[in-house]
Enzyme design. Sequence first.
Site, PDB file in Angstrom:
ATOM      1  N   ASP A  50      -8.789  -5.913  -0.440  1.00 37.21           N
ATOM      2  CA  ASP A  50      -8.037  -6.381   0.730  1.00 37.21           C
ATOM      3  C   ASP A  50      -8.699  -5.840   1.977  1.00 37.21           C
ATOM      4  OD1 ASP A  50      -6.067  -4.214   2.296  1.00 37.21           O
ATOM      5  OD2 ASP A  50      -6.856  -3.533   0.372  1.00 37.21           O
TER       6      ASP A  50
ATOM      7  N   GLN B 296      -8.997   9.533  -5.229  1.00 38.60           N
ATOM      8  CA  GLN B 296      -9.509  10.085  -3.979  1.00 38.60           C
ATOM      9  C   GLN B 296     -10.728  10.969  -4.280  1.00 38.60           C
ATOM     10  OE1 GLN B 296      -8.947   9.285  -0.972  1.00 38.60           O
ATOM     11  NE2 GLN B 296      -6.998   8.185  -1.003  1.00 38.60           N
TER      12      GLN B 296
ATOM     13  N   ASP C 267      -0.487   8.944  -1.342  1.00 36.51           N
ATOM     14  CA  ASP C 267      -1.716   9.733  -1.383  1.00 36.51           C
ATOM     15  C   ASP C 267      -2.056  10.219   0.008  1.00 36.51           C
ATOM     16  OD1 ASP C 267      -2.293   7.161  -0.371  1.00 36.51           O
ATOM     17  OD2 ASP C 267      -4.408   7.357  -0.893  1.00 36.51           O
TER      18      ASP C 267
ATOM     19  N   ASP D 228       0.834  -1.198   0.000  1.00 40.30           N
ATOM     20  CA  ASP D 228       0.000   0.000   0.000  1.00 40.30           C
ATOM     21  C   ASP D 228       0.872   1.252   0.000  1.00 40.30           C
ATOM     22  OD1 ASP D 228       0.970   0.188   2.563  1.00 40.30           O
ATOM     23  OD2 ASP D 228      -0.948  -0.138   3.552  1.00 40.30           O
TER      24      ASP D 228
ATOM     25  N   GLY E  25       1.055   3.808   2.245  1.00 42.07           N
ATOM     26  CA  GLY E  25       1.375   4.488   3.496  1.00 42.07           C
ATOM     27  C   GLY E  25       0.395   5.599   3.809  1.00 42.07           C
ATOM     28  N   GLY E  26      -0.443   5.970   2.843  1.00 44.38           N
ATOM     29  CA  GLY E  26      -1.382   7.070   3.038  1.00 44.38           C
ATOM     30  C   GLY E  26      -2.407   6.803   4.121  1.00 44.38           C
TER      31      GLY E  26
END
Length: 379
Positions: free
Chosen positions: A274, A197, A149, A95, A97-98
Amino acid sequence: MPLMKFDLITTDVNSQARAGVLHTDHGTIETPIFMPVGTVGTVKGVHQNELKEQIDAQIILGNTYHLYLRPGTEILKKAGGLHQFMNWDRPILTDSGGYQVYSLAERRKITEEGVKFQSHIDGSYHHFSAESVMDIQRAIGADIIMAFDECPPHPASYEYAKNSMDMTHRWLDRAVKHLDKNPPLYGYHQSLFPIVQGSTYSDLRKKSAAYIAGIGADGNAIGGLSVGEPAEMMYEMTELVCEILPQDKPRYLMGVGTPINILENIALGVDMLDCVMPTRNARNGMLFTAHGTINIKNKKWEDDFSPIDEMGITAVDLQYSKAYLRHLFAAKELLGKQIASIHNLGFYLWLVREARKHIIAGDFRKWKDKMVQQMDKRR
């Protein structure tokens, strides 16, 4: 190095559900697919051979934030990447890290340059940028990596959501440029997925999906959902985005969800999902089945010597009784959490495999509606 390839096999006639095959250098993935979450290089309580032989996970997820903090990129480089480090020869996705930055609301500061944050482990300060997150994921060596993001909270004001989305797009442009200058470290291809987003604002979601589609990446992700908004709102945003994202690229909905959420989002055109729910709920004694959710801690199971799940998807389902599993939880034995985790993950992977079969057979919508009704029960 060969690029990742996605073959779209068929689309369901009565929904937007799709069956496809995703080709990576570590193997093929039949979609729709659920990815078990291996946060720090391990799916909690489950051996790698169980992931392969019982659960048949075709791909797992690693967490950029957590792997950066422990064991750290230098150790991972010395090991030859996460595949070598954890002895996993199938695909891995990391992923961005956002989401972790989002969850560290009291410990981080977001600027145009990136995010300064405090480690949840020892309080030390660190900085993530669009570029450094690409370097970290290069070092981890995942087959599929996410652009950095910002995941806005729910609810978020329109102004906040728009500014956050625009910054995520600018970070994406920086990430793409950085990757072009810095090739993979371990001799195989790593595919970048940008992240849509826009919170729960339809016009922002459409704008972000169009921007992400224009990048021409190997696949695309949908972020910022399943963060507290009602399920119907999540479905609405997912449907909007899937109408815009390219048909010939895989679509990954991040962090979703319950078995019902999974089937409903597959029906809207999502290919990859996920969530920590199957393992987290398992550790708390909640078992997912085709006929509803079981709280194995309840006294009603104390003398129920029937198998955990008569369907027998994994070996543990028939090896152990409900009474024995309840006893393990009552005695706080770790084996109980392990058995429940294997069961839940096995069920989730069975569910997406069945979904794929019914998409190909042409009766997915009818099967999905029946399964949703069956699973929406407490046993």
